[in-house]
Scaffold this active site. Structure first.
Site, PDB file in Angstrom:
ATOM      1  N   ARG A 150      39.942   4.082  32.772  1.00 50.08           N
ATOM      2  CA  ARG A 150      41.262   3.962  33.683  1.00 50.08           C
ATOM      3  C   ARG A 150      42.527   4.351  32.274  1.00 50.08           C
ATOM      4  NH1 ARG A 150      37.519   4.041  36.709  1.00 50.08           N
ATOM      5  NH2 ARG A 150      37.896   3.169  39.237  1.00 50.08           N
ATOM      6  N   SER A 170      42.100  -0.213  43.580  1.00 46.70           N
ATOM      7  CA  SER A 170      41.672  -1.643  42.410  1.00 46.70           C
ATOM      8  C   SER A 170      43.532  -1.371  42.255  1.00 46.70           C
ATOM      9  CB  SER A 170      41.053  -1.012  41.881  1.00 46.70           C
ATOM     10  OG  SER A 170      39.894  -0.792  41.693  1.00 46.70           O
ATOM     11  N   GLU A 202      46.408  -2.054  37.856  1.00 46.87           N
ATOM     12  CA  GLU A 202      46.160  -1.059  36.913  1.00 46.87           C
ATOM     13  C   GLU A 202      46.915   0.455  37.884  1.00 46.87           C
ATOM     14  OE1 GLU A 202      44.513   2.596  37.417  1.00 46.87           O
ATOM     15  OE2 GLU A 202      44.047   1.341  38.974  1.00 46.87           O
TER      16      GLU A 202
HETATM   17  N1  EPU Z   1      33.120  -8.657  44.315  1.00 50.89           N
HETATM   18  C1  EPU Z   1      33.021  -9.843  44.925  1.00 50.89           C
HETATM   19  N2  EPU Z   1      33.994 -10.101  45.691  1.00 50.89           N
HETATM   20  C2  EPU Z   1      35.155  -9.177  46.199  1.00 50.89           C
HETATM   21  C3  EPU Z   1      35.108  -7.828  45.438  1.00 50.89           C
HETATM   22  C4  EPU Z   1      34.421  -8.055  44.213  1.00 50.89           C
HETATM   23  O1  EPU Z   1      32.662 -10.911  44.329  1.00 50.89           O
HETATM   24  O2  EPU Z   1      36.166  -9.101  46.710  1.00 50.89           O
HETATM   25  C5  EPU Z   1      32.064  -8.587  43.482  1.00 50.89           C
HETATM   26  C6  EPU Z   1      30.922  -7.808  43.903  1.00 50.89           C
HETATM   27  O3  EPU Z   1      30.002  -8.445  45.245  1.00 50.89           O
HETATM   28  C7  EPU Z   1      30.611  -7.224  43.301  1.00 50.89           C
HETATM   29  C8  EPU Z   1      31.408  -6.945  42.011  1.00 50.89           C
HETATM   30  O4  EPU Z   1      32.386  -7.604  42.575  1.00 50.89           O
HETATM   31  O5  EPU Z   1      29.555  -7.660  42.146  1.00 50.89           O
HETATM   32  C9  EPU Z   1      32.025  -5.681  41.906  1.00 50.89           C
HETATM   33  O6  EPU Z   1      32.698  -4.816  43.172  1.00 50.89           O
HETATM   34  P1  EPU Z   1      32.211  -3.327  43.618  1.00 50.89           P
HETATM   35  O7  EPU Z   1      31.474  -3.035  42.917  1.00 50.89           O
HETATM   36  O8  EPU Z   1      33.356  -3.672  44.818  1.00 50.89           O
HETATM   37  O9  EPU Z   1      33.503  -2.893  42.090  1.00 50.89           O
HETATM   38  P2  EPU Z   1      34.415  -2.642  41.581  1.00 50.89           P
HETATM   39  O10 EPU Z   1      34.403  -3.583  39.800  1.00 50.89           O
HETATM   40  O11 EPU Z   1      35.472  -4.223  42.176  1.00 50.89           O
HETATM   41  C10 EPU Z   1      35.426  -0.833  40.360  1.00 50.89           C
HETATM   42  C11 EPU Z   1      36.749   0.669  40.430  1.00 50.89           C
HETATM   43  C12 EPU Z   1      36.897   1.282  42.263  1.00 50.89           C
HETATM   44  C13 EPU Z   1      35.506   1.755  42.218  1.00 50.89           C
HETATM   45  C14 EPU Z   1      34.460   0.319  42.209  1.00 50.89           C
HETATM   46  C15 EPU Z   1      33.037   0.956  41.986  1.00 50.89           C
HETATM   47  C16 EPU Z   1      38.393  -1.101  39.072  1.00 50.89           C
HETATM   48  C17 EPU Z   1      39.650  -1.183  38.490  1.00 50.89           C
HETATM   49  N3  EPU Z   1      37.825  -0.520  39.943  1.00 50.89           N
HETATM   50  O12 EPU Z   1      35.794  -1.765  41.342  1.00 50.89           O
HETATM   51  O13 EPU Z   1      38.143   2.193  41.251  1.00 50.89           O
HETATM   52  O14 EPU Z   1      35.603   2.592  43.326  1.00 50.89           O
HETATM   53  O15 EPU Z   1      33.741   0.153  41.018  1.00 50.89           O
HETATM   54  O16 EPU Z   1      32.606   1.800  41.435  1.00 50.89           O
HETATM   55  O17 EPU Z   1      37.301  -0.407  37.883  1.00 50.89           O
HETATM   56  C18 EPU Z   1      40.062   1.991  41.715  1.00 50.89           C
HETATM   57  O18 EPU Z   1      40.438   2.392  40.948  1.00 50.89           O
HETATM   58  O19 EPU Z   1      41.390   2.241  43.006  1.00 50.89           O
HETATM   59  C19 EPU Z   1      38.882   1.911  42.316  1.00 50.89           C
HETATM   60  C20 EPU Z   1      38.892   1.424  43.517  1.00 50.89           C
END
Ligand code: EPU
Length: 366
Positions: free
Chosen positions: A192, A266, A362
């Site tokens: 990012r 995010s 972010e």
């Molecule tokens: N999780 C929870 N509770 C929540 C949210 C997440 O327990 O409320 C857990 C999920 O179960 C999972 C882990 O946290 O085990 C990661 O969650 P998720 O797969 O939804 O991905 P993320 O790390 O929260 C990142 C990116 C997203 C992208 C997704 C998929 C960043 C800051 N965000 O989110 O990017 O879509 O991975 O690759 O790196 C964005 O940048 O705007 C964005 C949406």
């Protein structure tokens, strides 16, 4: 040619941006004053810009640079406004990139080079590559925003990052007035992050971006949730189109549509800690969600930590934490930049107290 329209003319048209816009565009690159940015940021924050210009080519930027009254104003380069939090009215010049066009540029033995102008919508561009039968960008489907904004934060999702397919880009340098072409290395892409969020932040305006799409395409199913989604719908090896559809389905399920609920994706980066810090945290929180990085450091799921702090679905004034993804803050109606930052600070403080980890915001804060 660049016109500066009388301030009082646009003051009268302030509440009627649409009508004013038509007038402005019909008079070439007209500059409007006190322009509402509410429809131009996906969080839907009500704020105005002292001056606004819809940019359709580098000539518009040259004209701004040559005009002392304009070139000395603070600048905000705007694409789709999907990664932006406005903390108040912007006392400067908004440059809204609106240049359009996409094309296949060239090919060599291994790659096909495609290029899009900065003002193109990112998702429409991804869909266009798939229609051309040029796979590669499918994991990045449905990310809101413009092509020109995509390299700034090196957009990433579902196992892919923009840098994996990036070839080069062209930017206008406000300091020198030159048009520069830079390759992947020069962009210093990271999670990012890029040079456009750092040294070139107030200097470069990205005009177009080129991608190198592989002729020998391999599906990227490294993201467990995506692989799972495809095993429930596709029996044989998935096509790029099927991967795109699966990504769209997951995003629609978990993330709010900015056209319906104001948000900036995010809100925090996933923090990266040392393996020692990770080991201590894991002992205390065996359910901790984390990903070991190639250099041995560990990325923590900020959404999981915010969720653990009990914020999911909660609100502070007009800003809330999304019910299905705690990493996304949402506008519950009439949110100001100050409201957004108040909730963000409260979340940061709770996560710091509980996990000893600092969450970095972010989106770009202006
Ligand atoms: N999780 C929870 N509770 C929540 C949210 C997440 O327990 O409320 C857990 C999920 O179960 C999972 C882990 O946290 O085990 C990661 O969650 P998720 O797969 O939804 O991905 P993320 O790390 O929260 C990142 C990116 C997203 C992208 C997704 C998929 C960043 C800051 N965000 O989110 O990017 O879509 O991975 O690759 O790196 C964005 O940048 O705007 C964005 C949406």
């Amino acid at each position: 040619m660049l016109y500066i329209l009388a301030e009082n003319f646009y003051a009268a048209a302030r509440r009627y941006n649409r009508a004013a816009m038509n007038t402005a565009t019909s008079q070439a690159q007209a500059i409007a004053s006190h322009w509402s940015l509410q429809a131009l940021n996906t969080f839907g924050i009500a704020a105005t810009a002292r001056a606004y210009l819809r940019v359709s080519s580098s000539a518009d930027l040259q004209a701004v640079r040559a005009n002392t009254a304009l070139s000395t104003l603070p600048r905000l380069v705007l694409g789709g406004g999907s990664n932006l939090i406005l903390s108040g009215d912007f006392d400067g010049l908004v440059l809204h990139l609106a240049n359009q066009g996409k094309r296949i540029v060239s090919e060599d033995n291994t790659h096909i080079i495609v290029s899009a102008q900065a003002g193109e919508n990112w998702h429409e561009f991804v869909q266009w590559t798939l229609v051309q039968n040029l796979p590669g960008l499918e994991n990045l489907s449905l990310i809101p925003g413009s092509v020109g904004a995509a390299p700034i934060q090196n957009i990433g999702a579902y196992g892919s990052e923009l840098k994996d397919f990036f070839h080069s880009l062209t930017y206008f340098d406000f300091l020198t007035g030159e048009i520069c072409v830079v390759d992947r290395e020069a962009c210093r892409f990271a999670y990012r992050d890029s040079i456009f969020k750092q040294e070139l932040r107030d200097r470069a305006v990205i005009l177009d971006v080129s991608f190198a799409l592989p002729k020998q395409w391999q599906p990227n199913l490294s993201y467990a949730e995506l692989k799972h989604e495809l095993t429930t719908t596709v029996v044989v090896a998935p096509t790029a189109r099927e991967i795109s559809e699966a990504v769209i389905a997951i995003r629609r399920r978990k993330l709010p549509d900015p056209a319906v609920i104001g948000n900036a994706g995010s809100f925090f980066k996933n923090p990266v800690v040392s393996k020692e810090v990770h080991a201590v945290l894991l002992e205390k929180y065996p359910q901790l969600v984390s990903y070991v990085q190639p250099d041995g450091s560990v990325k923590l799921a900020a959404g999981w930590m915010i969720d653990q702090c009990g914020w999911k679905g909660k609100s502070l004034g007009a800003v809330g934490v999304h019910e299905k993804q705690a990493l996304v803050l949402i506008n519950r109606g009439g949110a100001s930049g100050a409201d957004v930052l108040k909730l963000a600070r409260a979340i940061q403080e709770d996560v710091r107290q509980r996990f000893g980890v600092t969450l970095e915001i972010e989106p770009v804060l202006v």
